[in-house]
Motif scaffolding. Structure first.
Motif, PDB file in Angstrom:
ATOM      1  N   TYR A  17       0.834  -1.203   0.000  1.00  0.00           N
ATOM      2  CA  TYR A  17       0.000   0.000   0.000  1.00  0.00           C
ATOM      3  C   TYR A  17       0.870   1.255   0.000  1.00  0.00           C
ATOM      4  O   TYR A  17       0.646   2.183  -0.780  1.00  0.00           O
ATOM      5  CB  TYR A  17      -0.931  -0.006   1.215  1.00  0.00           C
ATOM      6  CG  TYR A  17      -1.683   1.286   1.402  1.00  0.00           C
ATOM      7  CD1 TYR A  17      -2.858   1.533   0.700  1.00  0.00           C
ATOM      8  CD2 TYR A  17      -1.217   2.268   2.275  1.00  0.00           C
ATOM      9  CE1 TYR A  17      -3.551   2.721   0.855  1.00  0.00           C
ATOM     10  CE2 TYR A  17      -1.904   3.456   2.436  1.00  0.00           C
ATOM     11  CZ  TYR A  17      -3.058   3.686   1.726  1.00  0.00           C
ATOM     12  OH  TYR A  17      -3.738   4.868   1.883  1.00  0.00           O
ATOM     13  N   GLN A  28      -8.056   5.403  -2.321  1.00  0.00           N
ATOM     14  CA  GLN A  28      -9.067   4.414  -2.716  1.00  0.00           C
ATOM     15  C   GLN A  28      -8.525   3.466  -3.787  1.00  0.00           C
ATOM     16  O   GLN A  28      -8.764   2.263  -3.727  1.00  0.00           O
ATOM     17  CB  GLN A  28     -10.333   5.115  -3.226  1.00  0.00           C
ATOM     18  CG  GLN A  28     -11.069   5.899  -2.159  1.00  0.00           C
ATOM     19  CD  GLN A  28     -11.583   5.017  -1.035  1.00  0.00           C
ATOM     20  OE1 GLN A  28     -11.945   3.858  -1.239  1.00  0.00           O
ATOM     21  NE2 GLN A  28     -11.613   5.550   0.167  1.00  0.00           N
ATOM     22  N   ALA A  29      -7.793   4.000  -4.749  1.00  0.00           N
ATOM     23  CA  ALA A  29      -7.220   3.164  -5.807  1.00  0.00           C
ATOM     24  C   ALA A  29      -6.185   2.199  -5.230  1.00  0.00           C
ATOM     25  O   ALA A  29      -6.115   1.035  -5.631  1.00  0.00           O
ATOM     26  CB  ALA A  29      -6.600   4.030  -6.894  1.00  0.00           C
ATOM     27  N   ARG A  32      -7.996  -0.599  -3.590  1.00  0.00           N
ATOM     28  CA  ARG A  32      -8.527  -1.538  -4.589  1.00  0.00           C
ATOM     29  C   ARG A  32      -7.421  -2.437  -5.124  1.00  0.00           C
ATOM     30  O   ARG A  32      -7.606  -3.648  -5.266  1.00  0.00           O
ATOM     31  CB  ARG A  32      -9.181  -0.779  -5.749  1.00  0.00           C
ATOM     32  CG  ARG A  32     -10.571  -0.296  -5.448  1.00  0.00           C
ATOM     33  CD  ARG A  32     -11.288   0.194  -6.697  1.00  0.00           C
ATOM     34  NE  ARG A  32     -10.569   1.253  -7.400  1.00  0.00           N
ATOM     35  CZ  ARG A  32     -10.646   2.550  -7.100  1.00  0.00           C
ATOM     36  NH1 ARG A  32     -11.416   2.949  -6.111  1.00  0.00           N
ATOM     37  NH2 ARG A  32      -9.974   3.443  -7.794  1.00  0.00           N
ATOM     38  N   GLN A  33      -6.261  -1.863  -5.422  1.00  0.00           N
ATOM     39  CA  GLN A  33      -5.150  -2.669  -5.932  1.00  0.00           C
ATOM     40  C   GLN A  33      -4.666  -3.659  -4.880  1.00  0.00           C
ATOM     41  O   GLN A  33      -4.330  -4.803  -5.205  1.00  0.00           O
ATOM     42  CB  GLN A  33      -4.009  -1.762  -6.397  1.00  0.00           C
ATOM     43  CG  GLN A  33      -4.344  -1.024  -7.671  1.00  0.00           C
ATOM     44  CD  GLN A  33      -3.204  -0.161  -8.159  1.00  0.00           C
ATOM     45  OE1 GLN A  33      -2.050  -0.567  -8.078  1.00  0.00           O
ATOM     46  NE2 GLN A  33      -3.513   1.010  -8.660  1.00  0.00           N
ATOM     47  N   GLY A  35      -6.536  -4.929  -2.516  1.00  0.00           N
ATOM     48  CA  GLY A  35      -7.584  -5.945  -2.473  1.00  0.00           C
ATOM     49  C   GLY A  35      -7.446  -6.947  -3.608  1.00  0.00           C
ATOM     50  O   GLY A  35      -7.588  -8.160  -3.408  1.00  0.00           O
ATOM     51  N   ASN A  36      -7.154  -6.450  -4.802  1.00  0.00           N
ATOM     52  CA  ASN A  36      -6.951  -7.346  -5.945  1.00  0.00           C
ATOM     53  C   ASN A  36      -5.755  -8.260  -5.722  1.00  0.00           C
ATOM     54  O   ASN A  36      -5.794  -9.444  -6.054  1.00  0.00           O
ATOM     55  CB  ASN A  36      -6.758  -6.541  -7.231  1.00  0.00           C
ATOM     56  CG  ASN A  36      -8.026  -5.891  -7.702  1.00  0.00           C
ATOM     57  OD1 ASN A  36      -9.123  -6.305  -7.356  1.00  0.00           O
ATOM     58  ND2 ASN A  36      -7.882  -4.831  -8.489  1.00  0.00           N
TER      59      ASN A  36
END
Length: 65
Positions: A17, A28-29, A32-33, A35-36
Protein backbone atom coordinates in the motif's frame (compact mmCIF):
# COMPACT_ATOMS: atom_id res chain seq x y z
CA UNK A 1 -12.68 -3.50 4.10
CA UNK A 2 -10.45 -6.56 3.81
CA UNK A 3 -7.62 -4.54 2.25
CA UNK A 4 -7.88 -1.81 4.87
CA UNK A 5 -7.79 -4.33 7.73
CA UNK A 6 -4.95 -6.29 6.12
CA UNK A 7 -2.68 -3.26 6.42
CA UNK A 8 -2.83 -3.51 10.22
CA UNK A 9 -1.95 -7.21 10.44
CA UNK A 10 0.30 -7.75 7.44
CA UNK A 11 3.60 -5.91 7.03
CA UNK A 12 3.67 -7.01 3.38
CA UNK A 13 0.24 -5.53 2.71
CA UNK A 14 1.24 -2.27 4.43
CA UNK A 15 4.45 -2.09 2.38
CA UNK A 16 2.54 -2.72 -0.85
CA UNK A 17 0.00 0.00 0.00
CA UNK A 18 2.75 2.47 0.95
CA UNK A 19 4.59 1.74 -2.29
CA UNK A 20 1.46 2.45 -4.31
CA UNK A 21 0.86 5.70 -2.43
CA UNK A 22 4.49 6.72 -2.92
CA UNK A 23 4.00 6.26 -6.67
CA UNK A 24 1.12 8.73 -6.57
CA UNK A 25 -1.82 6.33 -6.44
CA UNK A 26 -4.78 7.71 -4.49
CA UNK A 27 -5.96 6.10 -1.26
CA UNK A 28 -9.07 4.41 -2.72
CA UNK A 29 -7.22 3.16 -5.81
CA UNK A 30 -4.39 1.81 -3.65
CA UNK A 31 -6.91 -0.04 -1.47
CA UNK A 32 -8.53 -1.54 -4.59
CA UNK A 33 -5.15 -2.67 -5.93
CA UNK A 34 -4.24 -4.14 -2.56
CA UNK A 35 -7.58 -5.95 -2.47
CA UNK A 36 -6.95 -7.35 -5.94
CA UNK A 37 -3.52 -8.52 -4.85
CA UNK A 38 -5.01 -10.22 -1.79
CA UNK A 39 -7.56 -12.03 -3.98
CA UNK A 40 -4.70 -13.21 -6.20
CA UNK A 41 -2.80 -14.49 -3.18
CA UNK A 42 -5.91 -16.29 -1.89
CA UNK A 43 -6.46 -17.83 -5.32
CA UNK A 44 -2.87 -19.10 -5.36
CA UNK A 45 -3.29 -20.64 -1.92
CA UNK A 46 -6.51 -22.39 -2.92
CA UNK A 47 -5.15 -23.55 -6.29
CA UNK A 48 -2.02 -25.10 -4.78
CA UNK A 49 -3.63 -26.22 -1.50
CA UNK A 50 -0.98 -24.38 0.50
CA UNK A 51 -1.54 -22.29 3.61
CA UNK A 52 -0.95 -18.55 3.54
CA UNK A 53 2.64 -17.57 4.21
CA UNK A 54 3.43 -13.88 4.70
CA UNK A 55 6.99 -14.18 3.41
CA UNK A 56 5.95 -16.05 0.26
CA UNK A 57 2.90 -13.90 -0.45
CA UNK A 58 4.79 -10.62 -0.45
CA UNK A 59 8.21 -11.77 -1.71
CA UNK A 60 7.84 -9.99 -5.02
CA UNK A 61 10.48 -7.74 -6.61
CA UNK A 62 7.82 -5.06 -7.02
CA UNK A 63 7.88 -4.48 -3.25
CA UNK A 64 11.44 -3.20 -3.18
CA UNK A 65 11.56 0.54 -2.75
Amino acid sequence: QWAFCAMKGSPGARTYYNLLRKRGTGHQAALRQLGNRLVGILHGCLKTSTPYNEATAWAHPQLTT
